[in-house]
Design an enzyme around this catalytic site. Structure first.
Site, short mmCIF file in Angstrom:
data_model
loop_
_atom_site.label_atom_id
_atom_site.label_comp_id
_atom_site.label_asym_id
_atom_site.label_seq_id
_atom_site.Cartn_x
_atom_site.Cartn_y
_atom_site.Cartn_z
N CYS A 1 -15.96 65.08 121.11
CA CYS A 1 -17.17 65.25 120.16
C CYS A 1 -17.19 64.45 119.20
CB CYS A 1 -17.45 66.75 119.69
SG CYS A 1 -18.18 67.61 121.03
N CYS B 1 -20.80 71.07 117.72
CA CYS B 1 -20.16 69.69 118.20
C CYS B 1 -19.57 69.08 116.93
CB CYS B 1 -21.11 68.68 118.71
SG CYS B 1 -22.43 68.26 117.60
S1 SF4 Z 1 -20.18 67.84 124.23
FE1 SF4 Z 1 -18.67 66.81 123.18
S2 SF4 Z 1 -16.77 67.27 124.24
FE2 SF4 Z 1 -18.67 67.46 125.75
S3 SF4 Z 1 -18.70 65.50 126.61
FE3 SF4 Z 1 -20.16 65.48 124.95
S4 SF4 Z 1 -19.23 64.63 123.33
FE4 SF4 Z 1 -17.57 65.07 124.98
#
Ligand code: SF4
Length: 247
Positions: free
Chosen positions: A135, A243
């Site tokens: 994230c 996030c």
């Molecule tokens: S929510 Fe966060 S951890 Fe999940 S794919 Fe998207 S950016 Fe990556």
């Protein structure tokens, strides 16, 4: 308080210099209480008149309510969408529909690395091994970079969404990014959102009607059963609830 759209547009044309963090904090302390009970449209009108071109809204494309509200008051407003590379196709479709049908300037922001490059550096599927880092790389940093040329940003964040958001201010100070954070819908209930969508025929991500009341990246979002916490489908079973954008 009445702030004309014309004034907002005029300021958007000339206000390109930006303010210091101290000046921005002063604006937050002065206007925070004043606008606490104002309608969402008035809050957006104020932000556009105050920050001119240095004001943008963000949208995750779960629905287009904030974009709709803002486009009525500030046609041509910048709408920032973070394309993590992991979105559902329906989310990308909603973004494209917003760009095609609404008077907004849609800006799609991508992370520095593609998913393949991230896999090569950090190992495959970082969202499984370290979702916080994933994230940070795919959402938090791209947002910070994209907001560099703005003094204020608006989100669709609402107090009714999660217990972490119950004290979200309408006009707040984003200490992490040294920006003014505007949440015009902070006081809106779920019912108000639904009513606005119905009354105005606002675009909604089709996944909302397919068991996904809260939509993030595809690998980190699952369907929820009727009556379940709408946010429980996000990072289910990991303990992660945000996030980092709103932390
Ligand atoms: S929510 Fe966060 S951890 Fe999940 S794919 Fe998207 S950016 Fe990556």
């Amino acid at each position: 308080m009445s702030i004309s759209t014309a004034a907002a547009r005029a300021n958007r044309a000339v206000d390109t210099e930006g303010r210091t963090p101290e000046e921005l904090r002063e604006i937050v302390s002065h206007w925070g209480a004043e606008l606490e009970l104002a309608p969402a449209e008035t809050i957006i009108e104020w932000a556009a008149a105050t920050f001119g071109e240095r004001f943008a809204i963000t949208s995750s494309m779960g629905d287009a309510v904030l974009a709709h509200l803002a486009s009525k008051v500030v046609p041509g407003v910048d709408v920032v969408f973070l394309d993590t590379g992991y979105h559902f196709i329906e989310t990308i479709g909603t973004r494209d529909a917003v760009a095609a049908t609404m008077p907004v300037n849609l800006l799609t922001i991508t992370p520095t690395q593609s998913v393949a490059e991230q896999d090569a550096e950090y190992g495959k599927d970082l969202y499984r091994t370290d979702p916080d880092l994933c994230c940070a790389l795919r959402k938090v940093k791209p947002l910070a970079d994209s907001l560099a040329s703005y003094d204020a940003w608006a989100t669709g964040l609402r107090r009714a969404e999660t217990k972490n958001r119950v004290i979200a201010p309408v006009i707040g100070w984003d200490a992490k990014r040294q920006k003014v954070k505007v949440s015009p819908m902070a006081r809106w209930s779920d019912e108000q959102v639904e009513r606005y969508i119905e009354d105005n025929g606002v675009l909604v991500n089709p996944l909302v009607y397919d068991g996904y009341p809260s939509i993030g990246c595809a690998p980190c979002t699952r369907r929820v059963a009727p009556g379940e916490d709408p946010r429980s489908g996000r990072w289910a079973g990991t303990g992660k609830t945000e996030c980092g954008i709103h932390a």
